[in-house]
Design a protein around this motif. Structure first.
Motif, PDB file in Angstrom:
ATOM      1  N   PRO A 196       0.887  -1.171  -0.174  1.00  0.00           N
ATOM      2  CA  PRO A 196      -0.025   0.087   0.099  1.00  0.00           C
ATOM      3  C   PRO A 196       0.942   1.301  -0.129  1.00  0.00           C
ATOM      4  N   TYR A 243      -4.229  -4.753   1.988  1.00  0.00           N
ATOM      5  CA  TYR A 243      -5.074  -4.081   1.152  1.00  0.00           C
ATOM      6  C   TYR A 243      -6.241  -3.619   1.536  1.00  0.00           C
ATOM      7  N   GLU A 247      -8.825  -4.293  -1.018  1.00  0.00           N
ATOM      8  CA  GLU A 247      -8.803  -4.019  -2.341  1.00  0.00           C
ATOM      9  C   GLU A 247      -8.541  -5.121  -3.066  1.00  0.00           C
ATOM     10  N   ILE A 293      -6.790  -7.457  -5.317  1.00  0.00           N
ATOM     11  CA  ILE A 293      -5.415  -7.918  -5.800  1.00  0.00           C
ATOM     12  C   ILE A 293      -5.080  -8.909  -6.664  1.00  0.00           C
TER      13      ILE A 293
END
Ligand SMILES: Nc1ncnc2c1ncn2[C@@H]1O[C@H](COP(=O)(O)OP(=O)(O)OP(=O)(O)O)[C@@H](O)[C@H]1O
Length: 263
Positions: A38, A256, A259, A261
């Motif tokens: 990140p 993450y 998020e 990935i």
């Protein structure tokens, strides 16, 4: 296989902030390795410590160049000395000589391998002139490989964005590296440019035998290119492995915060 880059326990403090905390990472000859994490994880700081921009607070940066395999510690060397050792990099923000031509930008990259000193450049003897001709030839041939040979006489500032990023890679290649370190090479690229970049990086590995370490946020690119991935968060390495293993790793998913990935 012995690593050609072997980073052990790399640590970097900025005052009270520990930006890198005992990070280990290795790259073997011919590998494409990605460093992800990140924002603020410490990735660029890691590159800066390896390439002489920062002198790390602790740890070892060892290289074993494939041509003369002896391991050398490069901590604290100045950036130009690191380049001479065979590690070349590009930056997150484009750093071209915008008012120079495409060819001239690559010729500057050749400079670190030239023999002529200041006196040679002033007197311009026959050996200096021959060397300059060789530099033009070499630069042109790199631009051909990168697909920019049609633009040799264009000013760098007039190239489309994706081509400017490729020109940075060409300039780095002119230093004759055994490893390229690319800091977010796909940043700001459209999908077509990213696809061209993907193919270019593979071609550099295949035809030049140059190993690649890249920082990248574009997960599709990372997953498609990388042999191995190292993941950082808050200055620490939290995972390493193949793209398949990393995309399922629970620590990585947590870092993450959900998020996407897996591309
Ligand atoms: N020169 C510096 N002085 C002080 N703090 C710094 C310096 N360089 C980086 N940092 C800090 O170190 C941490 C790591 O930053 P770094 O830029 O390496 O992260 P990153 O993973 O590359 O992030 P991004 O993906 O956003 O580029 C951040 O907290 C940053 O603010």
């Amino acid at each position: 296989m012995e690593p050609i880059l072997d980073v052990q326990q790399l640590t970097m403090d900025f005052g009270g902030l520990r930006a890198l905390d005992k990070v280990d990472l290795d790259v073997r000859q011919g590998e494409i390795v990605a460093l992800i994490g990140p924002n603020g994880a410490g990735k660029t700081t890691f590159f800066n410590c390896i390439t002489g921009i920062y002198n790390p607070t602790g740890g070892d940066v060892m290289i074993s160049p494939p041509k003369n395999g002896a391991a050398q510690r490069i901590n604290g060397l100045k950036p130009n000395r690191v380049t001479e050792k065979g590690l070349a990099r590009t930056f997150q923000n484009i750093r071209l000589f915008q008012n120079m031509t495409v060819l001239e930008n690559v010729m500057i990259g050749c400079h670190c391998r030239m023999k002529a000193g200041i006196l040679g450049a002033v007197l311009r003897g026959i050996s200096t002139r021959r060397e300059e001709e060789a530099v033009v030839q070499k630069s042109y041939s790199i631009l051909k490989k990168i697909g920019l040979d049609k633009h040799v006489n264009d000013f760098a500032k007039n190239l489309p964005y994706g081509a400017q990023r490729r020109l940075e890679i060409a300039r780095a290649m002119a230093t004759e590296p055994f490893m390229l370190l690319l800091d977010e090479p796909a940043a700001g690229m459209n999908p077509h440019e990213t696809q061209e970049l993907d193919e270019l990086i593979l071609r550099i590995r295949e035809s030049e035998g140059i190993s690649i370490l890249l920082i990248e946020h574009d997960m599709k690119l990372v997953m498609s290119l990388s042999d191995r991935i190292f993941v950082m968060d808050y200055g620490k390495k939290i995972a390493q492995g193949t793209p398949a293993a990393i995309s399922k790793n629970s620590d990585v998913i947590k870092a993450y915060l959900g998020e996407e990935i897996d591309a």
